[in-house]
Write an enzyme that holds these catalytic residues in place. Sequence first.
Site, PDB file in Angstrom:
ATOM      1  N   GLU A  17       0.850  -1.209   0.000  1.00  0.00           N
ATOM      2  CA  GLU A  17       0.000   0.000   0.000  1.00  0.00           C
ATOM      3  C   GLU A  17       0.879   1.248   0.000  1.00  0.00           C
ATOM      4  OE1 GLU A  17      -3.548   0.753   2.825  1.00  0.00           O
ATOM      5  OE2 GLU A  17      -2.005   2.163   3.506  1.00  0.00           O
ATOM      6  N   HIS A 150     -13.881  -3.063  14.909  1.00  0.00           N
ATOM      7  CA  HIS A 150     -13.864  -1.648  14.546  1.00  0.00           C
ATOM      8  C   HIS A 150     -14.199  -0.833  15.793  1.00  0.00           C
ATOM      9  CE1 HIS A 150     -15.344   2.172  12.826  1.00  0.00           C
ATOM     10  NE2 HIS A 150     -14.378   1.962  11.959  1.00  0.00           N
ATOM     11  N   LYS A 166     -21.397  -6.363   4.084  1.00  0.00           N
ATOM     12  CA  LYS A 166     -20.526  -5.795   3.050  1.00  0.00           C
ATOM     13  C   LYS A 166     -20.202  -6.863   1.999  1.00  0.00           C
ATOM     14  CE  LYS A 166     -16.762  -3.927   5.007  1.00  0.00           C
ATOM     15  NZ  LYS A 166     -16.006  -2.911   5.736  1.00  0.00           N
TER      16      LYS A 166
HETATM   17  P1  FAD Z   1     -17.908   0.299   7.440  1.00  0.00           P
HETATM   18  O1  FAD Z   1     -17.723  -1.048   6.845  1.00  0.00           O
HETATM   19  O2  FAD Z   1     -19.065   1.100   6.985  1.00  0.00           O
HETATM   20  O3  FAD Z   1     -17.933   0.124   9.028  1.00  0.00           O
HETATM   21  C1  FAD Z   1     -17.851   1.245   9.895  1.00  0.00           C
HETATM   22  C2  FAD Z   1     -18.603   0.946  11.204  1.00  0.00           C
HETATM   23  O4  FAD Z   1     -20.007   0.819  10.912  1.00  0.00           O
HETATM   24  C3  FAD Z   1     -18.195  -0.373  11.871  1.00  0.00           C
HETATM   25  O5  FAD Z   1     -18.259  -0.195  13.256  1.00  0.00           O
HETATM   26  C4  FAD Z   1     -19.247  -1.365  11.382  1.00  0.00           C
HETATM   27  O6  FAD Z   1     -19.442  -2.425  12.324  1.00  0.00           O
HETATM   28  C5  FAD Z   1     -20.486  -0.476  11.274  1.00  0.00           C
HETATM   29  N1  FAD Z   1     -21.380  -0.904  10.183  1.00  0.00           N
HETATM   30  C6  FAD Z   1     -21.026  -1.249   8.928  1.00  0.00           C
HETATM   31  N2  FAD Z   1     -22.119  -1.576   8.211  1.00  0.00           N
HETATM   32  C7  FAD Z   1     -23.178  -1.442   9.037  1.00  0.00           C
HETATM   33  C8  FAD Z   1     -24.583  -1.635   8.885  1.00  0.00           C
HETATM   34  N3  FAD Z   1     -25.097  -2.035   7.710  1.00  0.00           N
HETATM   35  N4  FAD Z   1     -25.385  -1.390   9.968  1.00  0.00           N
HETATM   36  C9  FAD Z   1     -24.878  -0.961  11.160  1.00  0.00           C
HETATM   37  N5  FAD Z   1     -23.543  -0.764  11.350  1.00  0.00           N
HETATM   38  C10 FAD Z   1     -22.718  -0.994  10.309  1.00  0.00           C
HETATM   39  N6  FAD Z   1      -9.550   5.605   5.484  1.00  0.00           N
HETATM   40  C11 FAD Z   1      -9.393   6.602   4.567  1.00  0.00           C
HETATM   41  O7  FAD Z   1      -9.835   7.736   4.806  1.00  0.00           O
HETATM   42  N7  FAD Z   1      -8.775   6.363   3.355  1.00  0.00           N
HETATM   43  C12 FAD Z   1      -8.291   5.143   3.023  1.00  0.00           C
HETATM   44  O8  FAD Z   1      -7.734   4.968   1.938  1.00  0.00           O
HETATM   45  C13 FAD Z   1      -8.398   4.077   3.971  1.00  0.00           C
HETATM   46  N8  FAD Z   1      -7.946   2.834   3.697  1.00  0.00           N
HETATM   47  C14 FAD Z   1      -8.116   1.817   4.606  1.00  0.00           C
HETATM   48  C15 FAD Z   1      -7.676   0.527   4.290  1.00  0.00           C
HETATM   49  C16 FAD Z   1      -7.824  -0.518   5.194  1.00  0.00           C
HETATM   50  C17 FAD Z   1      -7.331  -1.892   4.827  1.00  0.00           C
HETATM   51  C18 FAD Z   1      -8.433  -0.281   6.451  1.00  0.00           C
HETATM   52  C19 FAD Z   1      -8.579  -1.402   7.448  1.00  0.00           C
HETATM   53  C20 FAD Z   1      -8.902   0.984   6.781  1.00  0.00           C
HETATM   54  C21 FAD Z   1      -8.749   2.050   5.860  1.00  0.00           C
HETATM   55  N9  FAD Z   1      -9.218   3.340   6.139  1.00  0.00           N
HETATM   56  C22 FAD Z   1      -9.062   4.357   5.213  1.00  0.00           C
HETATM   57  C23 FAD Z   1      -9.865   3.628   7.434  1.00  0.00           C
HETATM   58  C24 FAD Z   1     -11.396   3.382   7.372  1.00  0.00           C
HETATM   59  O9  FAD Z   1     -11.982   4.281   6.472  1.00  0.00           O
HETATM   60  C25 FAD Z   1     -11.961   3.569   8.795  1.00  0.00           C
HETATM   61  O10 FAD Z   1     -11.542   2.516   9.611  1.00  0.00           O
HETATM   62  C26 FAD Z   1     -13.456   3.799   8.919  1.00  0.00           C
HETATM   63  O11 FAD Z   1     -13.741   4.171  10.276  1.00  0.00           O
HETATM   64  C27 FAD Z   1     -14.349   2.596   8.606  1.00  0.00           C
HETATM   65  O12 FAD Z   1     -14.419   2.337   7.283  1.00  0.00           O
HETATM   66  P2  FAD Z   1     -15.117   0.960   6.770  1.00  0.00           P
HETATM   67  O13 FAD Z   1     -15.055   0.998   5.308  1.00  0.00           O
HETATM   68  O14 FAD Z   1     -14.549  -0.191   7.477  1.00  0.00           O
HETATM   69  O15 FAD Z   1     -16.615   1.238   7.249  1.00  0.00           O
END
Ligand code: FAD
Length: 290
Positions: A17, A150, A166
């Site tokens: 990355e 998370h 997801k």
């Molecule tokens: P989600 O999958 O939406 O989850 C977020 C929270 O919501 C979790 O607590 C989950 O349990 C909850 N949730 C999810 N779906 C639901 C639902 N349907 N109903 C109720 N609750 C739900 N950040 C950046 O800004 N840029 C990046 O490029 C970036 N790259 C990353 C790469 C990796 C591999 C990782 C692990 C993280 C990265 N992040 C990045 C950080 C990430 O954006 C944060 O951790 C953010 O807080 C959560 O994103 P997510 O896509 O996991 O969210």
Amino acid sequence: MKLRDILKDEKITVSMEVFPPKTTANYESVEKAALGVAALKPAYMSVTYGAGGGTSKHTVKIATDIKKQYGVTSMAHLTCVSSSEDTVKNQIEIIRDAGIENILALRGDIPAETEFPMPGQFKHASDLVHQIKNIAPDICIGGACYPEGHPEADDKTADIANIKKKVDAGCEFLTTQMFFDNSIFYNYLYRLREAGIFVPVIAGIMPITKKAQLARSIQLSGCCVPAKFKSIVDWFGDESQKMQQAGIAYATEQIIDLFANGIKNVHVYTMNNPEVALGIQNNLSEIIGK
Ligand code: FAD
């Protein structure tokens, strides 16, 4: 190439990355570092997305250059937390039209003191996955997962249930948050499989090569630091070359243990440091055939 095709192979992979510049002013130096990592020809590379989306064009440009200049498959990260649905839609079209075949679909961190979601915003990464499927059905989509849970989730079980949503929406693989204790990852993988999540799970490894980086990484991810690694940072943290060597060695040991336990795919968070990426690659040269 689509990551689904790379990941279905029986071969082990080490991918890397990089991140884009935060401002246009330092574009050249950041791109040089990112391309320095690409020159090592990892299995594929991912390019992160600035939280507010303000540097989105840099993500696409770097992901395109990695592919064009080094023939390395690239993946663009995309977040939806600070953008309207229309902006996100536009961004998906830009990524697709640039010929990038893989997106890591993320919600992103909710900026402090903001109302979320605003009307016309996606709430979860799974909403973004649905949108990508609508606009660019051919793109291979991945998502993030969290071996230690998370930080916003009520508990690990609820978090895994959300990961399942997801995956059901069309996420074809998951990349983990960093972890420093492999047993946490093995336990998590077991729980994912038990919850019916069978997509490839790529282990995210962060080589900690600077003392300050550890505090920041813990703050961002909330992950545990084993006593063994704490001692390394305590002992070598104030001497930069020694810390870098020790950090590369620790990350290498984690990766070797993962491979030895049947894990096929590892993603290294290089922090745009080609020297660190090369150190790890050299340590694994016989194992990964490089
Ligand atoms: P989600 O999958 O939406 O989850 C977020 C929270 O919501 C979790 O607590 C989950 O349990 C909850 N949730 C999810 N779906 C639901 C639902 N349907 N109903 C109720 N609750 C739900 N950040 C950046 O800004 N840029 C990046 O490029 C970036 N790259 C990353 C790469 C990796 C591999 C990782 C692990 C993280 C990265 N992040 C990045 C950080 C990430 O954006 C944060 O951790 C953010 O807080 C959560 O994103 P997510 O896509 O996991 O969210």
